[in-house]
Scaffold this motif. Structure first.
Motif, short mmCIF file in Angstrom:
data_model
loop_
_atom_site.label_atom_id
_atom_site.label_comp_id
_atom_site.label_asym_id
_atom_site.label_seq_id
_atom_site.Cartn_x
_atom_site.Cartn_y
_atom_site.Cartn_z
N VAL A 23 12.50 -99.67 36.43
CA VAL A 23 13.74 -98.81 36.70
C VAL A 23 13.73 -98.11 35.24
O VAL A 23 14.18 -96.72 35.43
CB VAL A 23 14.59 -99.55 37.31
CG1 VAL A 23 16.11 -98.83 37.04
CG2 VAL A 23 14.47 -100.15 38.64
N GLY A 24 13.91 -98.44 34.45
CA GLY A 24 14.25 -97.80 33.10
C GLY A 24 13.40 -97.18 32.63
O GLY A 24 13.15 -96.26 31.87
N VAL A 70 12.81 -108.99 34.47
CA VAL A 70 12.29 -108.09 33.51
C VAL A 70 11.41 -107.12 34.07
O VAL A 70 11.43 -105.85 33.49
CB VAL A 70 11.39 -109.13 32.40
CG1 VAL A 70 10.72 -108.16 31.56
CG2 VAL A 70 12.46 -109.89 31.72
N GLY A 71 10.46 -107.57 35.00
CA GLY A 71 9.66 -106.53 35.40
C GLY A 71 10.19 -105.36 36.15
O GLY A 71 10.13 -104.23 36.16
#
Length: 53
Positions: free
Chosen positions: A52-53, A46-47
């Motif tokens: 990245v996004g 999740v991190g």
């Protein structure tokens, strides 16, 4: 998201200590560490996906 995920995994680990979940690989009380490893990996994913996004 990571706070909710952490809370859910802590609850699952606590439940597993009282009554094993019976899933493959989680048949004994001492297998709760496997849930912790899965939690760390899930929070890491999740991190990284947020970064990245």
């Amino acid at each position: 998201m990571t706070k909710i995920l952490s809370f859910v995994f802590i609850v699952i680990m606590a439940l597993h200590l009282f009554k094993p979940l019976g899933l493959p690989g989680l048949k004994k009380r001492k297998d709760f560490w496997k849930i912790a490893v899965g939690a760390v990996l899930a929070i890491l994913v999740v991190g990284v996906s947020r970064h990245v996004g």
